[in-house]
Each structure stands twice: as C-alpha cells, then as structure tokens.
Scaffold this motif. Structure first.
Motif, PDB file in Angstrom:
ATOM      1  N   ALA A   4       0.837  -1.201   0.000  1.00 48.71           N
ATOM      2  CA  ALA A   4       0.000   0.000   0.000  1.00 48.71           C
ATOM      3  C   ALA A   4       0.874   1.255   0.000  1.00 48.71           C
ATOM      4  N   TRP A   5       1.958   1.236   0.770  1.00 50.48           N
ATOM      5  CA  TRP A   5       2.878   2.383   0.796  1.00 50.48           C
ATOM      6  C   TRP A   5       3.556   2.560  -0.561  1.00 50.48           C
ATOM      7  N   SER A   6       3.930   1.457  -1.165  1.00 50.28           N
ATOM      8  CA  SER A   6       4.563   1.528  -2.482  1.00 50.28           C
ATOM      9  C   SER A   6       3.581   2.046  -3.534  1.00 50.28           C
ATOM     10  N   LEU A   7       2.350   1.571  -3.471  1.00 45.68           N
ATOM     11  CA  LEU A   7       1.329   2.037  -4.424  1.00 45.68           C
ATOM     12  C   LEU A   7       1.011   3.519  -4.220  1.00 45.68           C
ATOM     13  N   LEU A   8       0.982   3.955  -2.971  1.00 46.46           N
ATOM     14  CA  LEU A   8       0.778   5.378  -2.701  1.00 46.46           C
ATOM     15  C   LEU A   8       1.924   6.186  -3.294  1.00 46.46           C
ATOM     16  N   GLY A   9       3.155   5.725  -3.071  1.00 47.04           N
ATOM     17  CA  GLY A   9       4.316   6.406  -3.647  1.00 47.04           C
ATOM     18  C   GLY A   9       4.267   6.439  -5.165  1.00 47.04           C
ATOM     19  N   THR A  10       3.848   5.340  -5.759  1.00 47.06           N
ATOM     20  CA  THR A  10       3.746   5.292  -7.223  1.00 47.06           C
ATOM     21  C   THR A  10       2.698   6.275  -7.724  1.00 47.06           C
ATOM     22  N   SER A  11       1.581   6.362  -7.033  1.00 45.76           N
ATOM     23  CA  SER A  11       0.547   7.340  -7.409  1.00 45.76           C
ATOM     24  C   SER A  11       1.089   8.760  -7.327  1.00 45.76           C
ATOM     25  N   GLU A  12       1.815   9.045  -6.265  1.00 49.33           N
ATOM     26  CA  GLU A  12       2.399  10.392  -6.106  1.00 49.33           C
ATOM     27  C   GLU A  12       3.456  10.649  -7.179  1.00 49.33           C
ATOM     28  N   LEU A  13       4.240   9.638  -7.510  1.00 55.53           N
ATOM     29  CA  LEU A  13       5.238   9.774  -8.575  1.00 55.53           C
ATOM     30  C   LEU A  13       4.552  10.106  -9.903  1.00 55.53           C
ATOM     31  N   ILE A  14       3.476   9.403 -10.195  1.00 55.57           N
ATOM     32  CA  ILE A  14       2.745   9.660 -11.441  1.00 55.57           C
ATOM     33  C   ILE A  14       2.133  11.051 -11.432  1.00 55.57           C
ATOM     34  N   LEU A  15       1.469  11.408 -10.356  1.00 53.83           N
ATOM     35  CA  LEU A  15       0.842  12.736 -10.275  1.00 53.83           C
ATOM     36  C   LEU A  15       1.878  13.855 -10.295  1.00 53.83           C
ATOM     37  N   GLY A  16       3.022  13.611  -9.682  1.00 47.70           N
ATOM     38  CA  GLY A  16       4.059  14.635  -9.630  1.00 47.70           C
ATOM     39  C   GLY A  16       4.834  14.795 -10.929  1.00 47.70           C
ATOM     40  N   SER A  17       4.652  13.855 -11.851  1.00 47.72           N
ATOM     41  CA  SER A  17       5.434  13.929 -13.089  1.00 47.72           C
ATOM     42  C   SER A  17       4.592  13.943 -14.358  1.00 47.72           C
ATOM     43  N   ARG A  18       3.292  13.840 -14.231  1.00 45.94           N
ATOM     44  CA  ARG A  18       2.465  13.654 -15.431  1.00 45.94           C
ATOM     45  C   ARG A  18       2.453  14.842 -16.377  1.00 45.94           C
ATOM     46  N   GLU A  32       6.529  18.676  -3.986  1.00 39.17           N
ATOM     47  CA  GLU A  32       5.937  18.106  -2.778  1.00 39.17           C
ATOM     48  C   GLU A  32       5.489  16.658  -3.020  1.00 39.17           C
ATOM     49  N   LEU A  33       4.826  16.409  -4.128  1.00 39.19           N
ATOM     50  CA  LEU A  33       4.373  15.052  -4.450  1.00 39.19           C
ATOM     51  C   LEU A  33       5.553  14.089  -4.604  1.00 39.19           C
ATOM     52  N   LEU A  34       6.601  14.531  -5.264  1.00 40.11           N
ATOM     53  CA  LEU A  34       7.766  13.661  -5.467  1.00 40.11           C
ATOM     54  C   LEU A  34       8.482  13.377  -4.151  1.00 40.11           C
ATOM     55  N   ASN A  35       8.582  14.375  -3.295  1.00 43.30           N
ATOM     56  CA  ASN A  35       9.189  14.146  -1.971  1.00 43.30           C
ATOM     57  C   ASN A  35       8.337  13.196  -1.132  1.00 43.30           C
ATOM     58  N   GLU A  36       7.027  13.340  -1.209  1.00 42.07           N
ATOM     59  CA  GLU A  36       6.132  12.421  -0.501  1.00 42.07           C
ATOM     60  C   GLU A  36       6.271  11.004  -1.064  1.00 42.07           C
ATOM     61  N   ALA A  37       6.405  10.899  -2.368  1.00 38.74           N
ATOM     62  CA  ALA A  37       6.591   9.581  -2.995  1.00 38.74           C
ATOM     63  C   ALA A  37       7.839   8.901  -2.434  1.00 38.74           C
ATOM     64  N   ILE A  38       8.923   9.653  -2.338  1.00 36.36           N
ATOM     65  CA  ILE A  38      10.175   9.093  -1.807  1.00 36.36           C
ATOM     66  C   ILE A  38       9.963   8.596  -0.374  1.00 36.36           C
ATOM     67  N   LYS A  39       9.288   9.383   0.439  1.00 33.10           N
ATOM     68  CA  LYS A  39       9.013   8.961   1.819  1.00 33.10           C
ATOM     69  C   LYS A  39       8.206   7.668   1.855  1.00 33.10           C
ATOM     70  N   HIS A  40       7.227   7.566   0.973  1.00 33.34           N
ATOM     71  CA  HIS A  40       6.381   6.380   0.971  1.00 33.34           C
ATOM     72  C   HIS A  40       7.100   5.150   0.405  1.00 33.34           C
ATOM     73  N   ILE A  56      12.167   0.321  -5.309  1.00 32.95           N
ATOM     74  CA  ILE A  56      13.451   1.034  -5.252  1.00 32.95           C
ATOM     75  C   ILE A  56      13.698   1.795  -6.551  1.00 32.95           C
ATOM     76  N   ASN A  57      13.382   1.189  -7.674  1.00 32.75           N
ATOM     77  CA  ASN A  57      13.533   1.857  -8.963  1.00 32.75           C
ATOM     78  C   ASN A  57      12.633   3.085  -9.043  1.00 32.75           C
ATOM     79  N   ASN A  58      11.406   2.955  -8.544  1.00 29.45           N
ATOM     80  CA  ASN A  58      10.499   4.110  -8.545  1.00 29.45           C
ATOM     81  C   ASN A  58      11.037   5.247  -7.679  1.00 29.45           C
ATOM     82  N   LYS A  59      11.638   4.899  -6.547  1.00 21.24           N
ATOM     83  CA  LYS A  59      12.259   5.924  -5.707  1.00 21.24           C
ATOM     84  C   LYS A  59      13.359   6.636  -6.485  1.00 21.24           C
ATOM     85  N   ALA A  60      14.175   5.868  -7.198  1.00 26.62           N
ATOM     86  CA  ALA A  60      15.245   6.464  -7.996  1.00 26.62           C
ATOM     87  C   ALA A  60      14.683   7.390  -9.074  1.00 26.62           C
TER      88      ALA A  60
END
Length: 174
Positions: A4-18, A32-40, A56-60
């Motif tokens: 769930a944390w990884s999926l939340l981070g992935t959602s934030e990564l997508i929203l922060g980069s779309r 802010e979204l990308l920093n939150e993604a990293i935390k998640h 880990i790749n998504n964090k990178a």
C-alpha cells in the motif's frame, strides 16, 4: 500493508510527473508530491520482509525528477542488485537503463554509453537501449553511429520507430 505504501508512492510519482516536459522547472506541488513519494517508497522498503526492485527503482525515478542525479544513480544500482538477488531477475534491464539515462543527464556520456553497450549483450531486443544510444551518439557529434542505432531500433519492428520520431512522444516517455 507494505505494498500500500509503495502504491501510494507510485501514485504520487505519477501525479508529480504527469505534466512535466523539458521546457519548465518543477512546480511546488510537483516537488511536494515527489518528496512524498520518496518517503512512501522508503516506508514500504522499511516494512518489507524482502526488498522490492520496482519500489526502489520508482524511488530512484523520483530522485531523478527532483534533479538528485547522483542519489538516483546509487538507487538505480540498488534496484539492479535487488532484482538480481530476488525473483525479479528479468527486471534488471529497467534500473540499468534508467541509470544510463541518469548518467547522460549529468553529462557522463561515456559511462552512459558503456552501460548501454553492456545491456545490449543481454537485452539486444530492448528498444529503449537503441533510442538512448542514438541520443547519446548524436549529442556527441557521432551522427552516423546515431543513425545506425536508430536504424537498429526501427529494425526491431515493435512499432516504436514512428513513436521515437515524434518529439512529443519522446518527451512523455523520458
């Protein structure tokens, strides 16, 4: 709960980069979204019994989008190692491809090209490798080699030749 944390981070990564492209800096809400993604992604990794290469790749990827290229490169290396150490061995090409693009981003072109050539040995049918080689070689003034790489991309017949000929698609993909 771990995923769930990884999926939340992935959602934030997508929203922060779309809406990103190469014509502007990140907006505050994207940062802010990308920093939150990293935390998640970190939260997911800390709770997991076994490390997950995709997380880990998504964090990178998030680190790279924030311009933290050296951190991203280290994290892509970790994702690669985890993919080898776990049942995700087929995933190894993704973090190594991303690492090459990160190296290219910080003008370590020769290292990026070397990385891509290593990948070709095991993944000769992966179209992004040829596209990245074409970009690096073109940028270094080696236009004939760049054209050769692009021809090899088109020879793969995955239907990506036209896509890579359209800058709008390339901007959205990379």
């Amino acid at each position: 709960m771990v995923y769930a944390w990884s999926l939340l981070g992935t959602s934030e990564l997508i929203l922060g980069s779309r809406d990103l492209d190469m014509t502007r800096d990140l907006r505050p809400n994207e940062v802010e979204l990308l920093n939150e993604a990293i935390k998640h992604f970190d939260k997911s990794t800390s709770l997991a019994k076994e490390k997950d290469a995709i997380t880990i790749n998504n964090k990178a990827n998030a680190l790279g989008l924030l311009g933290k290229w050296n951190d991203a490169i280290e994290t892509f290396d970790l994702a690669f190692q985890v993919s080898l150490d776990t049942r995700m061995k087929d995933f190894e090409v993704i973090p190594m491809m991303n690492k090459a693009l990160a190296l290219f981003e910080i003008e370590r072109d020769q290292e990026a090209e070397n990385q891509l050539n290593l990948l070709l040995r095991r993944h000769a049918d992966y179209e992004d490798i040829y596209a990245a080689l074409a970009a690096i070689r073109w940028g270094r003034g080696r236009k004939l080699e760049a054209a050769d790489s692009f021809d090899k991309l088109c020879d793969l017949d995955y239907g990506v030749c036209d896509a890579y000929s359209d800058v709008r698609i390339v901007l959205g993909r990379w």
